[in-house]
Scaffold this motif. Structure first.
Motif, mmCIF file in Angstrom:
data_model
loop_
_atom_site.group_PDB
_atom_site.id
_atom_site.type_symbol
_atom_site.label_atom_id
_atom_site.label_comp_id
_atom_site.label_asym_id
_atom_site.label_seq_id
_atom_site.Cartn_x
_atom_site.Cartn_y
_atom_site.Cartn_z
ATOM 1 N N SER A 175 0.827 -1.213 0.000
ATOM 2 C CA SER A 175 0.000 0.000 0.000
ATOM 3 C C SER A 175 0.861 1.263 0.000
ATOM 4 C CB SER A 175 -0.931 0.009 1.215
ATOM 5 O OG SER A 175 -0.202 0.227 2.416
ATOM 6 N N LYS A 176 2.127 1.137 0.408
ATOM 7 C CA LYS A 176 3.007 2.305 0.501
ATOM 8 C C LYS A 176 3.833 2.527 -0.767
ATOM 9 C CE LYS A 176 6.513 4.399 3.550
ATOM 10 N NZ LYS A 176 5.858 5.730 3.561
ATOM 11 N N TYR A 177 4.154 1.462 -1.494
ATOM 12 C CA TYR A 177 5.076 1.568 -2.634
ATOM 13 C C TYR A 177 4.481 0.979 -3.906
ATOM 14 C CZ TYR A 177 8.427 2.281 1.173
ATOM 15 O OH TYR A 177 9.069 2.750 2.285
ATOM 16 N N ASN A 178 4.972 1.463 -5.024
ATOM 17 C CA ASN A 178 4.663 0.848 -6.314
ATOM 18 C C ASN A 178 5.589 -0.357 -6.462
ATOM 19 O OD1 ASN A 178 4.397 0.054 -8.973
ATOM 20 N ND2 ASN A 178 4.404 2.127 -9.812
ATOM 21 N N LEU A 179 5.032 -1.546 -6.376
ATOM 22 C CA LEU A 179 5.832 -2.767 -6.397
ATOM 23 C C LEU A 179 5.651 -3.569 -7.687
ATOM 24 C CD1 LEU A 179 5.264 -3.848 -2.688
ATOM 25 C CD2 LEU A 179 7.319 -2.819 -3.674
ATOM 26 N N GLU A 180 5.158 -2.903 -8.726
ATOM 27 C CA GLU A 180 5.073 -3.587 -10.015
ATOM 28 C C GLU A 180 6.471 -3.933 -10.502
ATOM 29 O OE1 GLU A 180 2.925 -1.253 -12.797
ATOM 30 O OE2 GLU A 180 1.112 -1.131 -11.564
ATOM 31 N N ALA A 181 6.633 -5.133 -11.004
ATOM 32 C CA ALA A 181 7.960 -5.628 -11.392
ATOM 33 C C ALA A 181 8.634 -4.711 -12.410
ATOM 34 C CB ALA A 181 7.849 -7.045 -11.941
ATOM 35 N N ASP A 182 7.894 -4.276 -13.416
ATOM 36 C CA ASP A 182 8.490 -3.424 -14.447
ATOM 37 C C ASP A 182 8.953 -2.089 -13.876
ATOM 38 O OD1 ASP A 182 8.150 -5.323 -16.396
ATOM 39 O OD2 ASP A 182 6.312 -4.446 -17.226
ATOM 40 N N LYS A 185 12.195 -2.737 -11.850
ATOM 41 C CA LYS A 185 13.323 -2.997 -12.755
ATOM 42 C C LYS A 185 13.752 -1.733 -13.495
ATOM 43 C CE LYS A 185 11.272 -6.654 -14.559
ATOM 44 N NZ LYS A 185 11.036 -7.840 -15.439
ATOM 45 N N TYR A 186 12.788 -0.906 -13.864
ATOM 46 C CA TYR A 186 13.115 0.351 -14.542
ATOM 47 C C TYR A 186 13.975 1.236 -13.636
ATOM 48 C CZ TYR A 186 12.456 5.053 -16.455
ATOM 49 O OH TYR A 186 12.675 6.324 -16.933
ATOM 50 N N ASN A 187 13.604 1.356 -12.374
ATOM 51 C CA ASN A 187 14.350 2.207 -11.435
ATOM 52 C C ASN A 187 15.716 1.636 -11.093
ATOM 53 O OD1 ASN A 187 12.787 4.680 -10.264
ATOM 54 N ND2 ASN A 187 11.259 3.087 -10.590
ATOM 55 N N ILE A 188 15.838 0.329 -11.062
ATOM 56 C CA ILE A 188 17.115 -0.281 -10.701
ATOM 57 C C ILE A 188 18.078 -0.327 -11.888
ATOM 58 C CG2 ILE A 188 18.221 -2.454 -9.994
ATOM 59 C CD1 ILE A 188 15.806 -2.950 -8.196
ATOM 60 N N TYR A 189 17.567 -0.645 -13.070
ATOM 61 C CA TYR A 189 18.451 -0.895 -14.209
ATOM 62 C C TYR A 189 18.519 0.231 -15.243
ATOM 63 C CZ TYR A 189 18.256 -5.608 -12.301
ATOM 64 O OH TYR A 189 18.325 -6.688 -11.465
ATOM 65 N N LYS A 190 17.555 1.150 -15.196
ATOM 66 C CA LYS A 190 17.514 2.194 -16.227
ATOM 67 C C LYS A 190 17.710 3.606 -15.681
ATOM 68 C CE LYS A 190 16.438 -0.676 -19.600
ATOM 69 N NZ LYS A 190 17.386 -0.963 -20.710
ATOM 70 N N GLN A 191 17.565 3.796 -14.390
ATOM 71 C CA GLN A 191 17.643 5.120 -13.803
ATOM 72 C C GLN A 191 18.967 5.317 -13.055
ATOM 73 O OE1 GLN A 191 15.343 6.775 -15.487
ATOM 74 N NE2 GLN A 191 14.512 7.783 -13.682
#
Length: 286
Positions: A175-182, A185-191
């Motif tokens: 309920s606190k975070y956006n935990l969608e896999a994509d 992964k976008y924040n970890i690998y693309k940002q």
């Protein structure tokens, strides 16, 4: 004007004082300035983005910069080059963030102690009262950083995805975070700054410390950090305390003290932000 900077991977605190220690500006903040993650050009842009720093850049006479990623000559050079361009009339001194933790946490200039950082990243060194000694070279957030904010963020996400969280904690987490896999992964690998992104999740632990599950999760990380880092200094630990700096350490004091009792070392001071101690140290040693 003298600038004293304590920079992590997430944020950097800047204090401007005169030679008598009088504060000249309100404490300024920029994003974290880690040369292992950001280029020299990006560092310059982030500093100049702060209007107060930009407006006063030619009146600055000294910059004492302590930062994550500055434990190597390469890291120091990247930051120094950026600072020289931004503050053209200043003497520039760049050192690793561990020295900020030392000056901010020790009780007097020549006190010997083991000093740990638990913030976005983590580190541990021995200060003999004059020099810093490090027995493990940091390899960054992917391979190391046990018990740091990014470690706990990664652990929380893994616990959630592997269905190890208790149901009530899992519901609160999603309920606190956006935990969608994509999205993750976008924040970890693309940002940029994936370590800072992961560290944002650590706040959840301290909002839910009434859960035994969360307390044990915190202790698990501290035990790993103590085994891998603090216990590198077994002989020194017989006679010196272990000081801690950083937000994770500050909010996990109870868990750290419990693990220290289990593993046989003595805790000392807990400092959330070392910069106040840095100001005192530098004014005294100008």
């Amino acid at each position: 004007m003298i600038l004293i900077v304590d920079s992590g991977s997430t944020k950097s605190d800047w204090i401007a004082v005169d030679s008598n220690g009088k504060q000249l500006l309100e404490k300024q903040r920029t994003k974290g300035l880690n040369p292992e993650i950001l280029s020299e050009e990006k560092l310059k842009k982030l500093i100049k983005k702060n209007e107060h720093l930009k407006a006063n850049r030619k009146t600055v006479t000294h910059v004492f910069f302590y930062g994550a990623g500055c434990g190597t000559d390469r890291g120091k050079d990247i930051v120094r080059n950026a600072l020289v361009e931004v503050f053209p009339n200043a003497m520039i001194n760049v050192d690793e963030d561990t020295m900020a933790a030392v000056y901010g946490a020790i009780n007097h200039d020549t006190e010997a102690a083991v000093v740990c950082i638990l913030g976005t990243g983590s580190n541990c060194s021995y200060y003999d009262g004059k020099k810093l000694h490090q027995r493990v070279q940091s390899l960054g957030y992917i391979l190391m950083d046990d018990a740091a904010g990014n470690y706990y963020g990664k652990e929380l996400i893994r616990e959630y995805y592997f269905n190890h969280m208790p149901v009530n904690i899992k519901l609160a987490f999603e309920s606190k975070y956006n935990l969608e896999a994509d999205y993750i992964k976008y924040n970890i690998y693309k940002q940029p700054n994936p370590n800072a992104y992961l560290a944002n999740f650590a706040e959840f632990m301290f909002l839910n410390k009434d859960s035994e599950y969360i307390v044990e999760l915190i202790k698990k990380g501290i035990r790993i950090f103590a085994k891998n880092m603090i216990l590198q200094y077994k002989e020194e630990l017989k006679t010196v305390p272990v000081h801690f700096a950083g937000s994770i350490a500050f909010f996990a004091q109870d868990e750290i003290k419990a693990v220290a009792k289990e593993m046989g070392f003595t805790t000392g001071n807990f400092v959330r932000r070392p910069i106040e101690g840095l100001v005192t140290y530098h004014i005294k040693n100008l």
